[in-house]
Design an enzyme around this catalytic site. Structure first.
Site, PDB file in Angstrom:
ATOM      1  N   GLN A  54       1.688  -2.606  -4.202  1.00 32.09           N
ATOM      2  CA  GLN A  54       1.947  -2.032  -5.466  1.00 32.09           C
ATOM      3  C   GLN A  54       2.735  -2.881  -6.181  1.00 32.09           C
ATOM      4  OE1 GLN A  54       3.507   1.956  -3.428  1.00 32.09           O
ATOM      5  NE2 GLN A  54       2.784   2.639  -5.509  1.00 32.09           N
ATOM      6  N   HIS A  67       1.418   8.364   3.129  1.00 36.39           N
ATOM      7  CA  HIS A  67       1.349   7.944   1.730  1.00 36.39           C
ATOM      8  C   HIS A  67       1.179   6.473   1.643  1.00 36.39           C
ATOM      9  CE1 HIS A  67       1.391   8.492  -2.636  1.00 36.39           C
ATOM     10  NE2 HIS A  67       1.492   7.173  -2.564  1.00 36.39           N
ATOM     11  N   GLU A  68       2.111   5.589   2.126  1.00 31.68           N
ATOM     12  CA  GLU A  68       2.185   4.332   2.131  1.00 31.68           C
ATOM     13  C   GLU A  68       1.364   3.551   3.005  1.00 31.68           C
ATOM     14  OE1 GLU A  68       4.042   3.517  -0.153  1.00 31.68           O
ATOM     15  OE2 GLU A  68       4.875   5.371  -0.571  1.00 31.68           O
ATOM     16  N   GLY A 112       8.890   5.734  -1.782  1.00 25.45           N
ATOM     17  CA  GLY A 112       8.194   4.956  -1.046  1.00 25.45           C
ATOM     18  C   GLY A 112       7.493   3.836  -1.825  1.00 25.45           C
ATOM     19  N   HIS A 143      -1.638   3.361   1.474  1.00 22.67           N
ATOM     20  CA  HIS A 143      -1.700   2.170   0.296  1.00 22.67           C
ATOM     21  C   HIS A 143      -2.281   0.837   1.051  1.00 22.67           C
ATOM     22  CE1 HIS A 143      -0.498   3.190  -3.558  1.00 22.67           C
ATOM     23  NE2 HIS A 143       0.745   4.034  -2.912  1.00 22.67           N
ATOM     24  N   CYS A 154       2.214   9.286  -7.337  1.00 23.68           N
ATOM     25  CA  CYS A 154       2.094   7.786  -6.985  1.00 23.68           C
ATOM     26  C   CYS A 154       2.722   6.931  -8.023  1.00 23.68           C
ATOM     27  CB  CYS A 154       0.870   7.441  -6.484  1.00 23.68           C
ATOM     28  SG  CYS A 154       0.720   5.619  -5.963  1.00 23.68           S
ATOM     29  N   LEU A 155       3.900   6.099  -7.544  1.00 25.00           N
ATOM     30  CA  LEU A 155       4.245   5.021  -8.849  1.00 25.00           C
ATOM     31  C   LEU A 155       3.062   4.123  -9.443  1.00 25.00           C
ATOM     32  CD1 LEU A 155       7.276   3.949  -7.069  1.00 25.00           C
ATOM     33  CD2 LEU A 155       7.255   5.390  -8.880  1.00 25.00           C
TER      34      LEU A 155
HETATM   35 ZN   LIG Z   1       1.610   5.729  -3.712  1.00 26.35          ZN
END
Ligand SMILES: [Zn+2]
Length: 168
Positions: A51, A134-135, A46, A138, A92-93
């Site tokens: 991000q 999760h997204e 995701g 963000h 998380c990226l």
């Molecule tokens: Zn993330």
């Protein structure tokens, strides 16, 4: 085009987002395509617009390896969530190398606008629900470090838990 992924402590990860307007501009269409290239390259499941440095209410759910075609969720909102929760290890990226247990509702219903401007709904109690939450976090400026019940370290801990299906 692959875009650089913003990492903490970048403030863009903490700022509120703006709703995406319809019909989608050329720039936003391009951005969605670039976000897809980026999440594939990063081996993620995701990606949210903050991000990649954009304060837009837009994210992708990318579970193609699980047989789910990419889902761009625009201006999404969780409209209901189950009382039942489940704790799963998340990474998380934007927080490379950091993993921890995050407790979330097992099932959610998400309303969002699709790329054509139509209202759409997602209802899930497994991976789509997990990634969507999760997204959407963000998009609200919330990161998993705000929600960790336990901080784990990464791959060696993933291996330790790998026989527990409720965790992985
Ligand atoms: Zn993330």
């Amino acid at each position: 085009m692959i875009l650089p992924i913003v990492k903490l402590p970048a403030q863009v990860l903490r700022r509120p987002v703006e709703d995406v307007k319809f019909p989608l501009s050329k720039e936003v269409r391009r951005l969605i395509k670039d976000m897809l290239d980026t999440v594939i390259k990063a081996d993620g499941i995701g990606l949210a617009a903050p991000q990649i440095g954009k304060n837009l209410n837009l994210a992708l759910i990318f579970l193609e390896h699980a047989g789910v075609p990419v889902i761009p969720i625009i201006n999404p909102k969780i409209v209901s969530s189950s009382k039942e929760t489940v704790a799963i290890e998340e990474g998380c990226l934007s927080l490379p190398g950091l993993f921890g247990m995050v407790k979330r509702p097992k099932k959610v219903v998400v309303e969002y606008t699709d790329v054509t401007g139509k209202m759409a709904k997602l209802e899930d109690n497994a991976w789509i629900a997990r990634v969507a939450q999760h997204e959407i976090d963000h998009l609200l400026g919330t990161l998993i470090i705000d929600k960790f019940s336990t901080i784990t370290q990464g791959k060696e801990l993933l291996e330790r838990y790998s026989d527990h299906s409720e965790i992985l």
